[in-house]
Design a protein around this motif. Sequence first.
Motif, short mmCIF file in Angstrom:
data_model
loop_
_atom_site.label_atom_id
_atom_site.label_comp_id
_atom_site.label_asym_id
_atom_site.label_seq_id
_atom_site.Cartn_x
_atom_site.Cartn_y
_atom_site.Cartn_z
N THR A 1 96.43 78.38 15.41
CA THR A 1 96.01 79.18 16.16
C THR A 1 95.92 78.84 17.80
O THR A 1 96.50 77.74 17.87
CB THR A 1 94.69 79.80 15.82
N ASP A 2 95.64 79.83 18.40
CA ASP A 2 95.53 79.39 19.92
C ASP A 2 94.17 78.94 20.38
O ASP A 2 94.00 79.08 21.70
CB ASP A 2 96.13 80.49 20.89
N ASP A 3 93.24 78.73 19.22
CA ASP A 3 91.80 78.39 19.75
C ASP A 3 92.06 76.60 19.79
O ASP A 3 91.91 75.97 18.81
CB ASP A 3 91.07 78.75 18.56
N LEU A 4 92.00 76.47 21.00
CA LEU A 4 92.09 74.98 21.26
C LEU A 4 90.98 74.10 20.70
O LEU A 4 90.95 72.99 20.21
CB LEU A 4 92.27 74.58 22.74
N GLU B 1 91.74 73.69 17.04
CA GLU B 1 92.97 72.93 16.90
C GLU B 1 93.02 71.47 17.25
O GLU B 1 93.68 70.71 16.61
CB GLU B 1 94.03 73.65 17.38
N SER C 1 97.11 70.20 30.14
CA SER C 1 98.08 71.43 29.74
C SER C 1 97.91 72.17 30.81
O SER C 1 97.41 72.16 31.87
CB SER C 1 97.53 72.05 28.51
N THR D 1 98.42 78.45 28.87
CA THR D 1 99.06 77.93 27.54
C THR D 1 97.84 78.52 26.49
O THR D 1 98.19 78.71 25.51
CB THR D 1 99.25 76.50 27.51
N TRP D 2 96.45 78.18 26.92
CA TRP D 2 95.44 78.65 26.19
C TRP D 2 94.47 79.47 26.50
O TRP D 2 94.46 79.68 27.93
CB TRP D 2 94.82 77.49 25.84
N ASN E 1 104.72 74.81 28.17
CA ASN E 1 104.91 74.78 26.62
C ASN E 1 104.66 73.39 26.13
O ASN E 1 105.13 73.04 25.05
CB ASN E 1 106.39 75.25 26.41
N VAL F 1 104.53 72.44 22.43
CA VAL F 1 103.54 73.28 21.68
C VAL F 1 104.31 74.32 21.09
O VAL F 1 104.51 75.26 21.73
CB VAL F 1 102.47 73.74 22.60
N PRO G 1 104.65 77.85 19.58
CA PRO G 1 103.53 79.02 19.55
C PRO G 1 103.11 79.08 17.99
O PRO G 1 103.89 79.29 17.04
CB PRO G 1 104.40 80.06 19.95
N PRO G 2 101.94 79.58 17.66
CA PRO G 2 101.21 79.42 16.78
C PRO G 2 101.80 80.53 15.58
O PRO G 2 102.01 80.17 14.31
CB PRO G 2 99.71 80.08 16.71
#
Length: 212
Positions: free
Chosen positions: A51-54, A57, A77, A81-82, A108, A124, A126-127
């Motif tokens: 996911t894009d939930d840092l 993750e 980062s 990105t997030w 990225n 990274v 993408p999810p």
Amino acid sequence: MNPHTGTGPPPRTGVRAPSRPVRTPPRPARLALRPPTFPPGPLCGAWWPRTDDLFAELPSLTEAFDAMRGRVSRMASHRDTWPATPCDLPVPGHTVKAAWFASGFDPNMIRLFSYGVGRWDLLVVPPRTETATAARLMAAAADPALHLTASELLAAERSLHADDEAVREQGQMEQWEDEGGAPRRPWPTRGPLSTPATVTVRDPFVASRQVR
């Protein structure tokens, strides 16, 4: 049985204390790293978050690095990105300090720092990337023979898809013409899929074994 002599209500039998919610352990990070025996390149490997939930993750990523390369103390980062850009990110056993850049940093990529060990730059993925595409990107990022940045790898993958789409459309047009459609006409030529803009990677099935 002795009567209850306390000042409070009598104890109730057969009633269990409420159970604490069971936390599901985080799934292992989907990670591919360059062999440590090779000289470092623009990237040390790739990370494919789910996911894009840092907040959700990062713990599994730091857990993998804590075991293999040393405890992660800081990360950096790009701001875009997030969705969230906190300064402190709690992970099991400690807190990771975060630095966020608006420019001069590959959007990225994520950079991890470990105590007294060094830093690691990771592509990274993408999810929501398709599995086959993610496998190619991860294999390329971990390939010691390649020296591309994170953004260059993603651009090469987009170019590969564009070439595949052009080949597919050309095949459809030729089939239509062979079945009695419009007269055949020259089709614009494109470079082969092995041009320098295309990343040469290992078999996606082999790469997928690295995606845990």
